[in-house]
Design an enzyme around this catalytic site. Structure first.
Site, PDB file in Angstrom:
ATOM      1  N   ASN A  67      -2.111 -58.907 -40.792  1.00  0.00           N
ATOM      2  CA  ASN A  67      -3.149 -57.870 -40.648  1.00  0.00           C
ATOM      3  C   ASN A  67      -4.148 -58.124 -42.049  1.00  0.00           C
ATOM      4  O   ASN A  67      -3.754 -58.774 -42.880  1.00  0.00           O
ATOM      5  CB  ASN A  67      -2.432 -56.282 -40.842  1.00  0.00           C
ATOM      6  CG  ASN A  67      -2.131 -56.022 -42.256  1.00  0.00           C
ATOM      7  OD1 ASN A  67      -3.059 -55.631 -43.183  1.00  0.00           O
ATOM      8  ND2 ASN A  67      -0.891 -56.513 -42.687  1.00  0.00           N
ATOM      9  N   SER A 121      -3.270 -57.710 -53.275  1.00  0.00           N
ATOM     10  CA  SER A 121      -3.798 -57.774 -51.611  1.00  0.00           C
ATOM     11  C   SER A 121      -4.588 -59.050 -51.402  1.00  0.00           C
ATOM     12  O   SER A 121      -5.598 -59.534 -52.151  1.00  0.00           O
ATOM     13  CB  SER A 121      -4.758 -56.567 -51.422  1.00  0.00           C
ATOM     14  OG  SER A 121      -5.405 -56.834 -50.356  1.00  0.00           O
ATOM     15  N   ASN A 179       4.344 -57.932 -51.972  1.00  0.00           N
ATOM     16  CA  ASN A 179       3.254 -57.877 -51.253  1.00  0.00           C
ATOM     17  C   ASN A 179       3.147 -58.742 -50.126  1.00  0.00           C
ATOM     18  O   ASN A 179       4.005 -59.750 -50.000  1.00  0.00           O
ATOM     19  CB  ASN A 179       1.813 -57.858 -51.891  1.00  0.00           C
ATOM     20  CG  ASN A 179       0.626 -57.092 -51.096  1.00  0.00           C
ATOM     21  OD1 ASN A 179       0.596 -56.818 -50.187  1.00  0.00           O
ATOM     22  ND2 ASN A 179      -0.229 -56.409 -52.153  1.00  0.00           N
ATOM     23  N   THR A 253       6.530 -52.480 -41.952  1.00  0.00           N
ATOM     24  CA  THR A 253       6.217 -52.634 -40.662  1.00  0.00           C
ATOM     25  C   THR A 253       7.295 -52.044 -39.697  1.00  0.00           C
ATOM     26  O   THR A 253       6.916 -51.933 -38.584  1.00  0.00           O
ATOM     27  CB  THR A 253       6.372 -54.388 -40.608  1.00  0.00           C
ATOM     28  OG1 THR A 253       5.453 -54.977 -41.374  1.00  0.00           O
ATOM     29  CG2 THR A 253       5.959 -54.798 -39.194  1.00  0.00           C
TER      30      THR A 253
END
Length: 291
Positions: A67, A121, A179, A253
């Site tokens: 994603n 990120s 992450n 998830t």
């Protein structure tokens, strides 16, 4: 009851960042219906950010996704609209430089019990690994502003143990590990990346073993407070992360794949396991590192 950085949690299961939209109604519904120990907000920045254009989300294989939402969010100002919700709230904060973290954190009110600094990120330029050059400065400045516990969310890099040490030395109360891992998929019809951004974060069961290894290595070196995140799909996965050092376990998830009912399933599975073994959860924490 589990105490993490001075905050009491009913059990180890929390919702990881990026799953629950930052609206009072949605958060309140999740709190009341599924009773997670805490919800971690989507990463919020000082100013709103538009998400990347579609497609931003693709299934790689069973229980595994790629994603690149790109930290799209309504901005930290949304926090004032949340009001009181009935479960604990961890606020995730992002930025592309030290001042953006400072500006965002300065807007935080008394609602959250903890702050998570997302410095890792992989899905927006300037918001990931580039932050690592000044992670100490980010942590020190944030800690000088807020009294809430501050956790730093790190990615699964080769030098993760060193970076974790730098964050802790700067005053971080704990770490969120891990992450997502940067990846890419190519459409073999036009030979272009499937995601609009090109790359994306790999999440789900396929990064679980990586999360176990990273948490193990960091706990072995520093024994910090850790929120373990990465491919937890059942109670065994949760126990595994606890055994290598996690105090709390974040679900991400799996909630996309199975829905929020799995929170109760995992919580009950942990309880049954502990009862059958005659153990308390604190007796398991780090046992896989210390043996």
């Amino acid at each position: 009851m589990i105490q993490v950085a001075g905050v009491n949690f009913e059990d180890p299961i929390v919702i990881a960042s990026g799953i629950v939209p930052p609206t009072k109604e949605y958060m309140q519904n999740v709190c009341e219906k599924y009773e997670p120990s805490a919800i971690t907000s989507k990463t919020l920045t000082y100013s709103p950010l538009e998400p990347h254009r579609s497609p931003t989300f693709v299934k790689i294989s069973d229980n595994c996704y790629l994603n690149a939402i790109g930290l799209g969010n309504p901005g930290i100002q949304i926090l004032r609209d949340l009001g009181e919700i009935k479960c604990k709230l961890i606020i995730s904060i992002g930025g592309s430089n030290v001042n953006e973290y400072i500006d965002a954190v300065s807007k935080i009110n008394d609602i959250p019990v903890m702050i998570e600094l997302n410095v890792s990120s992989p899905n927006r330029r300037g918001f990931g690994e580039s932050n690592l050059t000044y992670v100490e400065e980010i942590v020190k400045n944030v800690k000088s502003i807020v009294k809430k516990p501050v956790f730093v969310k790190l990615g699964p890099w080769d030098n993760i143990v060193e970076i974790a040490g730098r964050a802790l030395s700067a005053g971080a109360d704990g770490l969120t590990l891990i992450n997502t891992l940067k990846g890419m998929l190519i459409d073999v019809e036009d030979f272009k990346p499937i995601l609009s951004y090109g790359t994306g974060g790999i999440s789900g069961k396929c990064i679980h073993a990586l999360a176990v290894r990273v948490i193990h290595d960091v706990f072995k070196e520093y024994e910090p407070e850790i929120i373990g995140v990465g491919g937890v799909f059942d109670w065994r996965d949760a126990i595994e992360l606890i055994s290598v050092g996690a105090k709390l376990v974040g679900l991400g998830t799996v909630l996309v794949e199975k829905g929020f009912d799995v929170i109760r399933e995992i919580r009950e599975g942990i309880g049954t396991y502990l009862e059958e073994k005659g153990l308390k959860v604190e007796e398991i924490r780090g046992i896989g590192v210390k043996r």
